[in-house]
Design an enzyme around this catalytic site. Sequence first.
Site, mmCIF file in Angstrom:
data_model
loop_
_atom_site.group_PDB
_atom_site.id
_atom_site.type_symbol
_atom_site.label_atom_id
_atom_site.label_comp_id
_atom_site.label_asym_id
_atom_site.label_seq_id
_atom_site.Cartn_x
_atom_site.Cartn_y
_atom_site.Cartn_z
ATOM 1 C CG ASP A 120 -6.200 5.863 -3.422
ATOM 2 O OD1 ASP A 120 -5.284 5.875 -4.252
ATOM 3 O OD2 ASP A 120 -6.064 6.187 -2.230
ATOM 4 C CG ASP A 222 -1.237 4.262 -4.716
ATOM 5 O OD1 ASP A 222 -1.060 4.879 -3.659
ATOM 6 O OD2 ASP A 222 -0.687 3.172 -4.971
ATOM 7 C CD GLU A 276 1.447 8.283 -2.979
ATOM 8 O OE1 GLU A 276 1.682 8.177 -1.784
ATOM 9 O OE2 GLU A 276 1.391 7.300 -3.748
ATOM 10 C CG HIS A 342 -3.234 6.474 3.560
ATOM 11 N ND1 HIS A 342 -3.227 7.542 2.675
ATOM 12 C CD2 HIS A 342 -2.690 5.441 2.895
ATOM 13 C CE1 HIS A 342 -2.693 7.146 1.532
ATOM 14 N NE2 HIS A 342 -2.368 5.876 1.629
ATOM 15 C CG ASP A 343 0.966 6.367 2.706
ATOM 16 O OD1 ASP A 343 0.518 5.260 3.066
ATOM 17 O OD2 ASP A 343 0.907 6.775 1.537
HETATM 18 C C1 GLC Z 1 0.989 4.788 -1.938
HETATM 19 C C2 GLC Z 1 -0.081 4.680 -0.883
HETATM 20 C C3 GLC Z 1 0.388 3.730 0.184
HETATM 21 C C4 GLC Z 1 0.634 2.375 -0.449
HETATM 22 C C5 GLC Z 1 1.592 2.485 -1.622
HETATM 23 C C6 GLC Z 1 1.565 1.244 -2.449
HETATM 24 O O1 GLC Z 1 2.142 5.370 -1.458
HETATM 25 O O2 GLC Z 1 -0.389 5.945 -0.383
HETATM 26 O O3 GLC Z 1 -0.510 3.619 1.240
HETATM 27 O O4 GLC Z 1 1.146 1.492 0.500
HETATM 28 O O5 GLC Z 1 1.240 3.536 -2.492
HETATM 29 O O6 GLC Z 1 0.337 1.156 -3.125
#
Ligand code: GLC
Length: 568
Positions: A120, A222, A276, A342-343
Amino acid sequence: MLAVLSLFIMGCHKHKKDVAESAGRKWWKEAIVYQIYPRSFKDSDGDGIGDLKGIISKLDYIQRLGVDVVWLNPIYSSPNDDNGYDVSDYRNIMKDFGTMSDFDSLVKGMHERGIKLVMDLVVNHSSDEHEWFKQSRSSRTNPYRDYYHWWNAERGNPPARYSLFDINHDAWRYDSLTNAYYLHYFSRKQPDLNWENPKLRREVFDIMKFWADKGIDGFRLDAFQFVAKDTSFPVFPEGYEKHFQLYYGIGPHLHDYLQEMNREVLSHYDVMSVAEGAGNSMRDAHMLVDSDRNELNMAYAFEGVDIAKPEGYSLLHFKEVFSRWDSAFANDGWLSIYLANHDQARLVSRFGDDHPAFRDLSSKMLTTFILTMRGTPYYYNGDELGMTNTGFDKIQDYRDMSLLNEYRYQKNKHADTIQFLSKARFASRDNGRTPFQWDSTANGGFTTGTPWIAVNPNYKIINAAEEETDPNSCLNYFRKLVKLRKSEPALIYGKYTLLDKANDSVYSYTREWNGRKLLIMLNFKNQTAAEYTGIEVSHLKVLTGNYPTPSVPGRLRPFEALVLEISK
Ligand code: GLC
């Protein structure tokens, strides 16, 4: 002689055809990605937090899953405001997780087992404890000042910006040291980096090279669609925060930055890349990943994963979304296929039915979906066991900073916190972060200490050790499906065709490649349902199914999943 000649000509034709058909073949299209949340996977030293040595101790398990790639959530030094998504040193390992030498052993152990590693990369923001930010905030003339976005207070209040994680949802934080505000789309401890600054970009590319030179095999970028900002900070229209994605996504120069990243880093290594989020339209998504763009390899869009709601969801909507994305990417570009990460709360609790009667079946049905669609599947750790939402009912049980801040925000507004907690039971991302359930010993075998977040009490029934011994477990079903996908190029590259479109219970589609044709039928409901594909299925060979007994042609039992062979 003639026969030999015609065989030769046929061979040439076949060769040409194979070459054409395999032209777009790439390892990252054929890969199955298994996502590991390191904090919750396996603790090796009894501090209650998962770590790299813990993952190393489970490499044989991961190899036996049959997956090709592991995506690790951030493992860099971090004060852990957002569980590692707030990086204080991009070239070091978080103390809780171990050391750089543990990391090197992890990569070696993975590569020895034929598993690739995707890291990541969190560069929309850093931690406020990163040296860059410490320097940046120290004075207006510091050389690192422009690594972040600052708004000097004498200019008046900065134009409103919505923060996803802030207690007041205010993305500007006043800092009296230099009488200025800094921007943070996420928490106050996650200041946004200034991508307009070429020095910052160079730093990021050097960080990427550092890890690529260590031998990693890819990057997941990310929150990357947010990195580019209009730094004149225009005023957004009233109510923009309800659609902040429209205003934050794919800002000016984002594609320039990605092409530069590709030129400087990605094109020099055999690595996969995925960001993402995929913008606000199909066009946005294509512009990130089409082969002639020289940006990223595959899009990771949110529309599919966002379908599940506490009140349920419509299968017709689900089919429509996945079919629309598939057809938009039928000729160029490549997609990720996933329903959890994980979100999100747990796969089976959001998209299936986690009641004891249907947990096993619906979890297997969803696994069948993820592993039979076109696109690179991303499968979240624990879903292969059919792990469920834990359903915390006290705010004290939660650990996710974004949820805790939102709770305080709602409380300050005197909103209904009971309703808030009831929604969290279904949707909180902590549901997906409870420790991996290895066995039926204390804490599910995750730790000998006190876990950083409570283990789901159902670990006594749902755990890997138990499922290893049961040939019909979710775990063994997942392995079976992984094998099937690996042995069927049609499931990877094959054309997708939706059948029986109006059926609101059964999702049926074919996958077709090089003469090989498979039919997939999935009952998304907890009741028997009829299918109307018009295909006579009684004589078709069943390649896999999630019931131990043969199915009844034309009808699918609750959450039944079938993969059938139409032609060889
Ligand atoms: C992305 C990640 C998440 C994180 C956010 C801020 O959405 O997947 O887990 O909290 O970015 O970095």
